[in-house]
Write an enzyme that holds these catalytic residues in place. Sequence first.
Site, short mmCIF file in Angstrom:
data_model
loop_
_atom_site.label_atom_id
_atom_site.label_comp_id
_atom_site.label_asym_id
_atom_site.label_seq_id
_atom_site.Cartn_x
_atom_site.Cartn_y
_atom_site.Cartn_z
N GLU A 249 0.80 -1.23 0.00
CA GLU A 249 0.00 0.00 0.00
C GLU A 249 0.83 1.28 0.00
O GLU A 249 0.58 2.21 0.79
CB GLU A 249 -0.96 -0.01 1.19
CG GLU A 249 -1.90 -1.20 1.19
CD GLU A 249 -2.90 -1.21 2.34
OE1 GLU A 249 -2.84 -0.33 3.21
OE2 GLU A 249 -3.74 -2.12 2.36
N HIS A 347 -10.41 -6.16 -2.34
CA HIS A 347 -11.48 -5.95 -1.36
C HIS A 347 -12.60 -5.25 -2.12
O HIS A 347 -12.59 -4.01 -2.27
CB HIS A 347 -10.99 -5.09 -0.19
CG HIS A 347 -9.92 -5.77 0.61
ND1 HIS A 347 -10.17 -6.91 1.35
CD2 HIS A 347 -8.60 -5.50 0.78
CE1 HIS A 347 -9.06 -7.29 1.96
NE2 HIS A 347 -8.08 -6.46 1.61
N GLU A 377 -6.13 -10.70 -1.36
CA GLU A 377 -6.97 -10.53 -0.16
C GLU A 377 -8.45 -10.49 -0.54
O GLU A 377 -9.22 -9.68 -0.01
CB GLU A 377 -6.58 -9.24 0.58
CG GLU A 377 -5.10 -9.16 0.91
CD GLU A 377 -4.69 -7.91 1.69
OE1 GLU A 377 -5.57 -7.18 2.16
OE2 GLU A 377 -3.48 -7.68 1.81
N ASP A 379 -12.21 -10.44 -0.92
CA ASP A 379 -13.48 -10.56 -0.21
C ASP A 379 -14.49 -9.67 -0.92
O ASP A 379 -14.11 -8.68 -1.55
CB ASP A 379 -13.38 -10.25 1.30
CG ASP A 379 -12.64 -8.97 1.64
OD1 ASP A 379 -12.62 -8.03 0.80
OD2 ASP A 379 -12.09 -8.88 2.76
C1 XIL Z 1 -6.38 -6.31 8.11
C2 XIL Z 1 -6.73 -7.50 8.99
O1 XIL Z 1 -7.62 -8.33 8.28
C3 XIL Z 1 -7.34 -7.04 10.28
O2 XIL Z 1 -7.51 -8.13 11.18
C4 XIL Z 1 -6.46 -5.99 10.93
O3 XIL Z 1 -7.13 -5.48 12.06
C5 XIL Z 1 -6.15 -4.87 9.98
O4 XIL Z 1 -5.57 -5.39 8.81
N1 XIL Z 1 -4.85 -4.59 3.57
C6 XIL Z 1 -3.89 -5.45 4.04
C7 XIL Z 1 -4.20 -6.34 5.17
O5 XIL Z 1 -2.81 -5.55 3.44
O6 XIL Z 1 -3.07 -6.57 5.98
C8 XIL Z 1 -5.32 -5.80 6.02
O7 XIL Z 1 -5.65 -6.77 7.01
C9 XIL Z 1 -6.49 -5.45 5.16
C10 XIL Z 1 -6.15 -4.39 4.15
#
Ligand code: XIL
Length: 466
Positions: A249, A347, A377, A379
Amino acid sequence: MKNLDRLFAPAFIFSLICACSSGGESTRPELPDPTVGGAGATGSENPDGTADPLTPGGPAGSGGSANGEGVNPDIPLTGNTAGGGNTAGSGNTAGSGGSGPTNDLPAFVAPTSPDPDIFTGAPQSLRQAGTLTERLIGTAVRANRLNNETYTTAAREFSYVTPENEMKWDALEREPGVFTFANGNRIVQFAEANHMLVKGHTLVWHSQIPAWVRAMTTRDEALTAMERHITEVVGHYKGRVHAWDVVNEAFTDGNNSRLRGADPNDVNDPNNSNGNNGPDSPFRRLIGEDYIDRAFTLARAADPDALLFYNDFNTEGTNAKANAVFNMVQSMKQRGVPIDGVGLQMHINASGGVTAQQLTQNIQRLTGLGLQVVFSELDVTLCGNADIAERRQQQKTRLAEVTKACTDNPLCTAITFWGIADNDSWRNSTCNGGGSEPLLFDTTYQRKDAYFGVFDTLVTAGAATP
Ligand code: XIL
């Protein structure tokens, strides 16, 4: 690429192709109950019986559409700031010794259970469906859930795991030079006992860093800290972690996307007040733009066999931020910086956001550079105005289309979901009187329709894989 050899080896059998090629749910074989244990070791599941140090700090909500392409999950994470309740440290620091977990990563022990990727007949899990099309299918896992058999049984649906929080800076190095590997180790051991690969997440990120990292003031300090962190962490897991998210990020959102921390005022941005999610990056601010090249070079030196990824959100399509990431990784490739791939966090929402066409275009241009792409990631929240049944159907359709965007490109090598069951998800918020239901398994770890949007697409792609 050494570890992909296993996946790409002709160790799987395509005898199911006839059974599945007609597609559709009517021909889908019955799958075993995902909550009932079957074959396979479970690994070292909370061997010490310690209390759970990873209390989630609460859901992050579904976010809003920041720029017309996807959601913005980079919103304040109450309770999860450095030193908050979501770190892995307490009681596990180096030298605490005695009865507690230690930092030592036990030697690799070959699993005693059969390799689930070698099978005849119809696939019985997501990972087997992924094997047919030579993709890793992953999930984020939490060390504190590995003593729950329902969870670990469902986790065995997957061939790839990412520690959800346990390998972040605030979990591994809470104090300068003091490393706490116990929870990360548990996840690695669980993966190894179950024929899974591990994605390390994440080495350099502006979020979930301890206060001492944010308090640094000089370039030398930042360089020393970053070098020590990468070298120690990657060195500790050398040979045991398949791929690392080296930098996470780095770019700001919006139409003027740029590196976080590039503007000296970023440090004062009020959005940064929780210490996590404003535009600031102490690494960019103190070291300079080349902190990213340096991070990749350090990671490669510490484990030459691990694949190295740049990872970001809202970069799935062709918006300004996705373009900024593309330009950066193109330049890195041109300059010989050791980068192997780009993680698209994904996401997303069931409706709206990045289109399948934009996603496909982005995967094409990134892989055109010789880079792998992974969904790191994934979802898909349901929040929206339509009837709930309709939204669940949209979610399934969306999962099918993004899965296909990956399986259509040989260099899109892995699809990782950000958790297993809806109630474990960081995006498990309330919307329209119901839940956001972002994952593939419901709160009792049963497969949802969404699951089959992925499973059936993998099977179809597998049937077409030569
Ligand atoms: C999130 C986790 O899922 C949570 O449990 C934590 O509180 C915060 O981080 N981008 C990322 C992940 O790269 O590491 C993040 O994970 C979600 C967004």
